[in-house]
Design an enzyme around this catalytic site. Structure first.
Site, mmCIF file in Angstrom:
data_model
loop_
_atom_site.group_PDB
_atom_site.id
_atom_site.type_symbol
_atom_site.label_atom_id
_atom_site.label_comp_id
_atom_site.label_asym_id
_atom_site.label_seq_id
_atom_site.Cartn_x
_atom_site.Cartn_y
_atom_site.Cartn_z
ATOM 1 N N ALA A 219 42.460 40.568 57.506
ATOM 2 C CA ALA A 219 41.982 40.901 56.165
ATOM 3 C C ALA A 219 42.254 39.679 55.294
ATOM 4 O O ALA A 219 43.340 39.510 54.745
ATOM 5 C CB ALA A 219 42.704 42.130 55.631
ATOM 6 N N GLY B 8 48.521 40.346 47.902
ATOM 7 C CA GLY B 8 48.325 40.707 49.301
ATOM 8 C C GLY B 8 47.472 41.944 49.442
ATOM 9 O O GLY B 8 46.882 42.417 48.470
ATOM 10 N N ASN B 9 47.385 42.444 50.655
ATOM 11 C CA ASN B 9 46.649 43.681 50.903
ATOM 12 C C ASN B 9 47.374 44.498 51.967
ATOM 13 O O ASN B 9 48.380 44.062 52.518
ATOM 14 C CB ASN B 9 45.201 43.368 51.298
ATOM 15 C CG ASN B 9 45.102 42.593 52.595
ATOM 16 O OD1 ASN B 9 45.407 43.104 53.659
ATOM 17 N ND2 ASN B 9 44.689 41.326 52.492
ATOM 18 N N ARG B 10 46.861 45.678 52.249
ATOM 19 C CA ARG B 10 47.597 46.632 53.083
ATOM 20 C C ARG B 10 47.371 46.466 54.583
ATOM 21 O O ARG B 10 47.826 47.292 55.363
ATOM 22 C CB ARG B 10 47.222 48.061 52.682
ATOM 23 C CG ARG B 10 47.684 48.436 51.295
ATOM 24 C CD ARG B 10 47.431 49.928 51.059
ATOM 25 N NE ARG B 10 47.630 50.297 49.671
ATOM 26 C CZ ARG B 10 48.829 50.532 49.138
ATOM 27 N NH1 ARG B 10 49.917 50.427 49.872
ATOM 28 N NH2 ARG B 10 48.915 50.869 47.867
ATOM 29 N N SER B 11 46.674 45.444 55.004
ATOM 30 C CA SER B 11 46.442 45.288 56.440
ATOM 31 C C SER B 11 47.766 45.102 57.184
ATOM 32 O O SER B 11 48.585 44.262 56.820
ATOM 33 C CB SER B 11 45.543 44.079 56.689
ATOM 34 O OG SER B 11 45.473 43.834 58.077
#
Ligand code: CTP
Ligand code: CA
Length: 236
Positions: free
Chosen positions: A98, A33-36
């Site tokens: 994102a 995943g990512n931090r969005s």
């Protein structure tokens, strides 16, 4: 804020907003995943609804927002399906999500074990597994391609950029706007402590047709949203 000029200026417009970071599963309990946080996309959806638009929000982040139809998704492939379906009826599509550029090549239907595992790369020993990635489709590029020579829907991209040896944040952003072929690019500078999960945002709004860029912030994501819709409204 809902100034007199903004009140109802998107009435009857069908707006699609994507938001949040996609989650690409490795096994039933793990994902890349990512931090969005999804906050900017959710603020865009609420602002559009306040201005009269019919809003579909395709998001990986939990949302219950007034006047907004929420389509929950997790992966880039799910987001692609939901966004392209909604965009077929849309006047505007804003890709604030994102979207993961890559996903694991294989999904392990049972939890990957630390030892004696059949790893994602097919080996079966105590060594650490290698995760092979494959490219996800570029949803924004598909939207532009599908639209073809038509000028509808208006397509808005977001770009999270850092400057580097090859150019400044804005150099990269202008190149990306040309490459992507969308109508508007909302650029924010990212890095540690910048933007992700914050309540405030600082952006530059670029138009492919040229004209002055619009700088906004530091401001709340609601204020940034209204500035984006102000620009979009001139293109409708
Ligand atoms: N985007 C998309 N589908 C993807 C990747 C990105 O629709 N698979 C969209 C994002 O939602 C955003 C825009 O494309 O609106 C730009 O995303 P960004 O990650 O900045 O651009 P990329 O083309 O992926 O380039 P890179 O990550 O290499 O900078
Ligand atoms: Ca990317």
């Amino acid at each position: 804020a809902l100034t007199p000029e903004r009140r109802g200026d998107l009435t009857g417009r069908r707006v699609v907003v994507s938001a949040g970071g996609t989650r690409e599963p490795l096994d039933p309990v793990r994902y890349l995943g990512n931090r969005s946080s999804g906050k900017q996309g959710h603020a865009l959806a609420v602002a559009a609804a306040e201005r009269g638009a019919r809003v579909t929000l395709v998001t990986s982040a939990a949302a219950d927002l007034p006047g907004v139809e929420v389509v929950p998704v997790e992966t880039a492939l799910q987001m692609r399906g939901a966004v392209l379906a909604a965009a077929a009826e849309g006047d505007v599509v804003v890709m604030a999500a994102a979207v993961a550029d890559f996903r694991p090549a294989t999904y392990a239907p049972a939890k990957i074990k630390k030892t004696h595992a059949t790893h994602v790369d097919g080996t079966d020993d105590d060594s650490a597994p290698t995760i092979t990635l494959v490219r996800n489709p570029d949803i924004l590029a598909e939207l532009v391609q599908t639209r073809g020579a038509s000028d509808s829907p208006v397509i808005v991209g977001f770009a999270a950029e850092t400057g580097d040896d090859d150019g400044s944040v804005l150099d990269h952003a202008r190149a990306k706007l040309e490459r992507k072929g969308c109508d508007v690019l909302v650029v924010n500078e990212v890095g540690e402590d910048k933007t992700f999960g914050a309540d405030d945002n600082t952006v530059t709004i670029l138009r492919r047709s040229g004209g002055q860029s619009v700088e906004v912030g530091p401001a709340t994501k609601a204020v940034v949203s209204d500035a984006v819709w102000d620009v979009v409204a001139t293109l409708l």
